[in-house]
Design a protein around this motif. Structure first.
Motif, mmCIF file in Angstrom:
data_model
loop_
_atom_site.group_PDB
_atom_site.id
_atom_site.type_symbol
_atom_site.label_atom_id
_atom_site.label_comp_id
_atom_site.label_asym_id
_atom_site.label_seq_id
_atom_site.Cartn_x
_atom_site.Cartn_y
_atom_site.Cartn_z
ATOM 1 N N PRO A 164 0.831 -1.213 0.000
ATOM 2 C CA PRO A 164 0.000 0.000 0.000
ATOM 3 C C PRO A 164 0.860 1.255 0.000
ATOM 4 C CG PRO A 164 0.024 -1.014 2.174
ATOM 5 C CD PRO A 164 0.711 -1.981 1.247
ATOM 6 N N VAL A 165 0.351 2.304 -0.623
ATOM 7 C CA VAL A 165 1.096 3.555 -0.676
ATOM 8 C C VAL A 165 0.535 4.544 0.335
ATOM 9 C CG1 VAL A 165 1.691 3.260 -3.101
ATOM 10 C CG2 VAL A 165 -0.371 4.556 -2.484
ATOM 11 N N HIS A 166 1.298 5.597 0.557
ATOM 12 C CA HIS A 166 0.878 6.687 1.437
ATOM 13 C C HIS A 166 1.148 8.000 0.715
ATOM 14 C CE1 HIS A 166 -0.231 8.276 5.406
ATOM 15 N NE2 HIS A 166 0.569 9.279 5.089
ATOM 16 N N LEU A 167 0.170 8.872 0.697
ATOM 17 C CA LEU A 167 0.283 10.161 0.026
ATOM 18 C C LEU A 167 0.565 11.252 1.057
ATOM 19 C CD1 LEU A 167 -0.132 12.113 -2.431
ATOM 20 C CD2 LEU A 167 -2.570 12.092 -1.852
ATOM 21 N N VAL A 168 1.711 11.928 0.919
ATOM 22 C CA VAL A 168 1.992 13.075 1.785
ATOM 23 C C VAL A 168 1.667 14.346 1.003
ATOM 24 C CG1 VAL A 168 3.715 11.926 3.205
ATOM 25 C CG2 VAL A 168 4.445 13.049 1.125
ATOM 26 N N LEU A 169 0.963 15.258 1.646
ATOM 27 C CA LEU A 169 0.504 16.494 1.015
ATOM 28 C C LEU A 169 1.227 17.670 1.625
ATOM 29 C CD1 LEU A 169 -3.241 15.469 1.185
ATOM 30 C CD2 LEU A 169 -1.868 15.626 -0.908
ATOM 31 N N PHE A 170 1.778 18.542 0.766
ATOM 32 C CA PHE A 170 2.550 19.658 1.305
ATOM 33 C C PHE A 170 2.170 21.021 0.747
ATOM 34 C CE2 PHE A 170 5.256 17.133 -1.639
ATOM 35 C CZ PHE A 170 5.271 17.997 -2.734
ATOM 36 N N ASP A 171 1.155 21.103 -0.109
ATOM 37 C CA ASP A 171 0.735 22.422 -0.597
ATOM 38 C C ASP A 171 -0.683 22.347 -1.136
ATOM 39 O OD1 ASP A 171 0.846 25.173 -1.403
ATOM 40 O OD2 ASP A 171 3.001 24.939 -1.741
ATOM 41 N N VAL A 172 -1.329 23.507 -1.220
ATOM 42 C CA VAL A 172 -2.693 23.596 -1.736
ATOM 43 C C VAL A 172 -2.788 24.828 -2.638
ATOM 44 C CG1 VAL A 172 -3.432 24.720 0.431
ATOM 45 C CG2 VAL A 172 -5.151 23.772 -1.146
ATOM 46 N N PRO A 173 -2.521 24.688 -3.932
ATOM 47 C CA PRO A 173 -2.568 25.824 -4.859
ATOM 48 C C PRO A 173 -3.978 26.314 -5.169
ATOM 49 C CG PRO A 173 -1.197 24.020 -5.698
ATOM 50 C CD PRO A 173 -1.992 23.480 -4.563
ATOM 51 N N PHE A 174 -4.993 25.477 -4.859
ATOM 52 C CA PHE A 174 -6.378 25.867 -5.138
ATOM 53 C C PHE A 174 -7.265 25.301 -4.046
ATOM 54 C CE2 PHE A 174 -10.594 25.489 -6.909
ATOM 55 C CZ PHE A 174 -10.737 26.590 -7.740
ATOM 56 N N LEU A 175 -8.134 26.144 -3.475
ATOM 57 C CA LEU A 175 -9.080 25.710 -2.450
ATOM 58 C C LEU A 175 -10.338 26.563 -2.579
ATOM 59 C CD1 LEU A 175 -9.543 23.793 -0.067
ATOM 60 C CD2 LEU A 175 -8.645 25.581 1.449
ATOM 61 N N GLY A 176 -11.231 26.132 -3.453
ATOM 62 C CA GLY A 176 -12.417 26.920 -3.739
ATOM 63 C C GLY A 176 -12.131 28.081 -4.655
ATOM 64 N N ASP A 177 -10.895 28.539 -4.634
ATOM 65 C CA ASP A 177 -10.412 29.636 -5.479
ATOM 66 C C ASP A 177 -8.894 29.503 -5.571
ATOM 67 O OD1 ASP A 177 -10.389 31.848 -7.061
ATOM 68 O OD2 ASP A 177 -11.149 33.249 -5.563
ATOM 69 N N SER A 178 -8.289 30.208 -6.503
ATOM 70 C CA SER A 178 -6.848 30.104 -6.695
ATOM 71 C C SER A 178 -6.080 30.671 -5.510
ATOM 72 C CB SER A 178 -6.430 30.847 -7.966
ATOM 73 O OG SER A 178 -5.010 30.858 -8.082
ATOM 74 N N LEU A 179 -5.074 29.920 -5.073
ATOM 75 C CA LEU A 179 -4.172 30.380 -4.013
ATOM 76 C C LEU A 179 -2.749 30.561 -4.555
ATOM 77 C CD1 LEU A 179 -5.253 28.110 -0.986
ATOM 78 C CD2 LEU A 179 -6.068 30.394 -1.592
ATOM 79 N N LEU A 180 -2.618 30.642 -5.875
ATOM 80 C CA LEU A 180 -1.291 30.726 -6.479
ATOM 81 C C LEU A 180 -0.499 31.924 -5.982
ATOM 82 C CD1 LEU A 180 -2.039 29.709 -10.195
ATOM 83 C CD2 LEU A 180 -1.081 28.295 -8.365
ATOM 84 N N ARG A 181 -1.166 33.044 -5.764
ATOM 85 C CA ARG A 181 -0.463 34.253 -5.316
ATOM 86 C C ARG A 181 -0.459 34.405 -3.801
ATOM 87 N NH1 ARG A 181 -2.195 38.924 -9.771
ATOM 88 N NH2 ARG A 181 -1.461 37.777 -11.613
ATOM 89 N N THR A 182 -1.071 33.470 -3.122
ATOM 90 C CA THR A 182 -1.092 33.510 -1.657
ATOM 91 C C THR A 182 0.257 33.028 -1.121
ATOM 92 O OG1 THR A 182 -3.453 33.021 -1.659
ATOM 93 C CG2 THR A 182 -2.259 32.610 0.390
ATOM 94 N N PRO A 183 0.842 33.722 -0.159
ATOM 95 C CA PRO A 183 2.150 33.299 0.364
ATOM 96 C C PRO A 183 2.121 31.867 0.911
ATOM 97 C CG PRO A 183 1.623 35.505 1.117
ATOM 98 C CD PRO A 183 0.381 34.974 0.466
ATOM 99 N N TYR A 184 3.260 31.212 0.793
ATOM 100 C CA TYR A 184 3.382 29.827 1.258
ATOM 101 C C TYR A 184 2.873 29.661 2.687
ATOM 102 C CZ TYR A 184 5.671 25.853 3.523
ATOM 103 O OH TYR A 184 5.918 24.741 4.277
ATOM 104 N N ALA A 185 3.238 30.573 3.593
ATOM 105 C CA ALA A 185 2.859 30.436 5.000
ATOM 106 C C ALA A 185 1.344 30.344 5.150
ATOM 107 C CB ALA A 185 3.410 31.598 5.818
ATOM 108 N N ARG A 186 0.606 31.141 4.400
ATOM 109 C CA ARG A 186 -0.860 31.115 4.477
ATOM 110 C C ARG A 186 -1.413 29.871 3.799
ATOM 111 N NH1 ARG A 186 -2.743 36.728 2.222
ATOM 112 N NH2 ARG A 186 -4.745 35.604 2.244
#
Length: 321
Positions: A108-130
């Protein structure tokens, strides 16, 4: 968004960076349209969803909220560390769902998630910390996926910890950085932990193209169980002039006999007497004892083959890349 190879930020800038463990797996973008489905795409853009059926329930994790997540698919060993060799048996099965389902029960595999570029709307310009705060607030802690921690500041300590635990390395991410799709950015810096080993040259492979007439790679060995065991091949780390010098040395040591026990099946191999000792850098070993991602560092004329490297373990697993 891709990371640029580099070194730790200066100590005066340390507090402006976050540090994440560098994972040894398959990078994926995870698309959750909010209708209960999930789509996984590799860096190439290929749809690889069917290769990892155990990740299908992730489609319902955020309800009707559409999102795009950035992460990495891992296969974990008995110690809970990423093992790319294990993962290889799961990759490339997107067009073989029956086999993929069978392998999922075995590894079995495990997926690690480390960023969210889109969440209901684009977060591309949102700073990494947020973005990171938003990702952690989603509560994505499931049977086959999680959000590993990130440390703000203390980069030297974080890097030292990855080395002590035999992990692949560290990714440094600037807290104020935007998400840049497809860009190898200086806002993300990757540091790969490199180990080194003494090796004995037992053969070589001819180069192609501009390397025609020169060694394209040398075949490496290390002593284990009282014999010279094949440890992989290395084809980088020399200038053209150094390859020419190496070619001359290998020519003088030409042999009709393979010095490795057992003899590896390698097409076009030219064997040599095992008298040259060198030093290579590498990331880790496969379970079969082969060196992963080796790079030639230098010849070791100060060492004889008998004095080189401590014994390597016996072969206890299948071959890896």
């Amino acid at each position: 968004m891709l990371a640029t190879p580099g070194t730790l930020p200066p100590p005066a800038q340390d507090h402006r960076w976050a540090y994440e463990t560098k994972q040894d797996g398959q990078r994926v973008m995870v698309y959750l349209p909010g209708d209960g489905t999930v789509l996984l795409r590799a860096r190439s853009g290929e749809d690889i969803t069917a290769a990892y059926p155990e990740l299908a329930p992730l489609g319902t994790a955020l309800g009707s909220t559409p999102a795009v997540l950035d992460g990495e698919v891992l296969a974990l060993d008995e110690q809970g560390r990423a093992d790319f060799q294990l993962l290889q048996g799961r990759m490339g099965l997107a067009h073989s769902p029956v086999l993929a389902a069978r392998r999922a029960g075995q590894v079995p595999v495990h997926l690690v998630l480390f960023d969210v570029p889109f969440l209901g709307d684009s977060l591309l310009r949102t700073p990494y910390a947020r973005r990171r705060t938003a990702l952690e607030a989603l509560g994505l802690d499931g049977p086959h996926w999680s959000v590993p921690g990130a440390m703000v500041g203390h980069g030297a300590e974080a890097l030292r910890t990855t080395r002590e635990h035999g992990l692949e390395g560290l990714v440094c991410k600037r807290l104020d950085s935007a998400y840049e799709p497809g860009v190898r950015s200086r806002a993300w810096i990757k540091i790969r932990n490199q180990r080194s080993a003494d090796v004995i040259v037992g053969g070589w492979l001819p180069g192609k193209g501009r390397l025609s007439g020169l060694p394209g790679a040398v075949l490496l060995g290390q002593r284990g169980g009282g014999r010279l065991r094949y440890a992989g091949r290395v084809g980088t780390g020399w200038s053209e002039a150094e390859r020419g010098e190496l070619a001359a040395m290998l020519g003088e040591l030409a042999s009709d006999r393979c010095p490795f026990e057992p003899a590896p099946r390698i097409a076009e191999a030219h064997w040599v007497l095992p008298r040259l000792v060198g030093e290579v850098g590498y990331s880790t070993r496969t379970r079969a004892g082969l060196l992963r991602q080796p790079t030639w560092l230098r010849l070791r004329p100060d060492l004889t083959p008998e004095e080189s490297a401590a014994d390597v373990p016996e072969d206890t697993g299948r071959d890896g890349r």
